[in-house]
Write an enzyme that holds these catalytic residues in place. Sequence first.
Site, PDB file in Angstrom:
ATOM      1  N   HIS A  57       9.202 -20.170  -5.493  1.00 15.45           N
ATOM      2  CA  HIS A  57      10.393 -19.683  -5.929  1.00 15.45           C
ATOM      3  C   HIS A  57      11.052 -19.106  -4.740  1.00 15.45           C
ATOM      4  O   HIS A  57      11.041 -17.877  -4.507  1.00 15.45           O
ATOM      5  CB  HIS A  57       9.883 -18.322  -7.220  1.00 15.45           C
ATOM      6  CG  HIS A  57      11.001 -17.619  -7.648  1.00 15.45           C
ATOM      7  ND1 HIS A  57      12.279 -18.130  -7.782  1.00 15.45           N
ATOM      8  CD2 HIS A  57      11.153 -16.362  -8.164  1.00 15.45           C
ATOM      9  CE1 HIS A  57      13.025 -17.338  -8.284  1.00 15.45           C
ATOM     10  NE2 HIS A  57      12.394 -16.239  -8.492  1.00 15.45           N
ATOM     11  N   CYS A 116      17.751 -13.759  -8.760  1.00 14.57           N
ATOM     12  CA  CYS A 116      16.949 -14.990  -8.861  1.00 14.57           C
ATOM     13  C   CYS A 116      17.568 -16.220  -9.545  1.00 14.57           C
ATOM     14  O   CYS A 116      17.165 -17.661  -9.581  1.00 14.57           O
ATOM     15  CB  CYS A 116      15.626 -14.853  -9.486  1.00 14.57           C
ATOM     16  SG  CYS A 116      14.832 -13.406  -9.022  1.00 14.57           S
TER      17      CYS A 116
END
Lengths: 132, 384
Positions: free
Chosen positions: B332, B83
């Site tokens: 996200h 991420c």
Amino acid sequence: MTDFACHLRAGRLVASRCVACGHLAYPPRADCPACLSEDFTYHEISGRGTVHTYTRIDAAPAGFETLSPYVIGVVDLAETGRLLAWFGPSIPESEIAVGMPVQVVPRLFEEIEEIRVYYSLERPEAPGAGAV
Amino acid sequence: MARVGVVGIGHGVFGRRSDASVQELAFEAFRLALADAALEPAAIEATVIAAVPEYHKQRSIAGVVQEYLNLNPKPAWLTEVACASGSAAIRTAWMAIASGLHEVVAVIGCQKMTELDTPEILALMGRVGDVQWESTFGTTFPGYYALFARRHMHEFGTTAEQLALVAVKNHHYGALNEKALFRKEITLEKALASDPVASPMRVYDCCANADGAACLVFAAERRARAISRHPVWLDGVGCATASMSVLRRPDLTGLPSAVEASRQAHAMAGSTPRQVKVAEVHDCFTIAEIMAYEDLGFCAKGEGGAFIADRQAYIGGATPVNVDGGLKAKGHPIGATGVSMACEIVNQLRGEGSKRQVPDADLGLTHNVGGIGQYCFVNVYRRD
Ligand SMILES: [Zn+2]
């Protein structure tokens, strides 16, 4: 780590100990992070520990859907290191708390596609808890 | 070393983007960034692309994006640290420019989370932990953060209400962001009544997968001043790692990689946490934002819960955090997230934040976490 699994099947929980410097590691490892030696032995540990933290998994990953919800705990082991495991039948979910003493009990070993290590977290005085 | 500035930002719409392929998402952000910088594509000397490859059917995504941008034969390459891939790309661009190798570099974070079907995604997500010692017990991504949350509650008295207040704040600001996935406010009661995921966390404690892309154009100082009337300088870059396994983390109430990356970034920028006027932090889960307040020095250790309860992370508070809605409300798309964070900080430092502008924002910070803190990047941006 096949030897580790054999120990577990025999009811023993083992850490690795570096022959060169004595470094004790759980989870066990073949190479010493302290002195870089690759010479190690297994050393039986008591499986006593305390709950460091825990969570109840309601949204399970693939392969675990039929088991959920289940509670997993991270345990600070008495001798060294930590492990992560399910809580066993001797500890109802309502009684689980950070800091509670637990006994790690080897439960099951299956060799499917990879080595599967299983143990459960039980009350220290529960039947079978002294077997380690 | 050349000082490195941002001369262009471009942010696509985050959401379920069945309308576009990943290279089309990248192009959307790239076109906006070039327009913002008033640059022709020929000015771009190299492209750093951030994406997590296993979510895409296309192998080696940098090639397909570079071709679609019509930038062949200019160099292009991919960065990947889960991420935090977007911030790895930014760090790579900073290195490329500071070294003198390139003068103008485009960074594009792009990700389609919905390209694979749900069983494939679930199988991928299930392998987030240490596969030998943890995943065999059915650990999950939210499950790991839940372990942090439980320990944080135990040591510091943090409450489920305080966790939920992070979500309430981020939805409040997400409602003001036309690029966000979720654009509506939520109540504390609604958050606390949502379905359990991994206790003590519920659905509203978790961010949502999204598709999307964001782009930044970086330039060496001399070029940056020529290109832009308002370059924003990347003056501090910090990066650190922590063990893959939670079993080897001494403290489960924070991320040591974040503490170290923050220290490095401020040391390089000559700044302090108290000087940060606006911050973008990695709120993949609400506890992650509370730990970030502490790891980044916005409040003392253990006071993250009080920090949100006292509205210190709102505009007008001590350090406004995630005023674009954060991962929680904005969405996200993992490869794009770090780039998206930097876009918002540049936006704020230019004073172009419209309804969510932080007054007098002259120093901003991004905090981008990979996995459960295995990687962390903290960057400090400053305007003249
Ligand atoms: Zn040794």
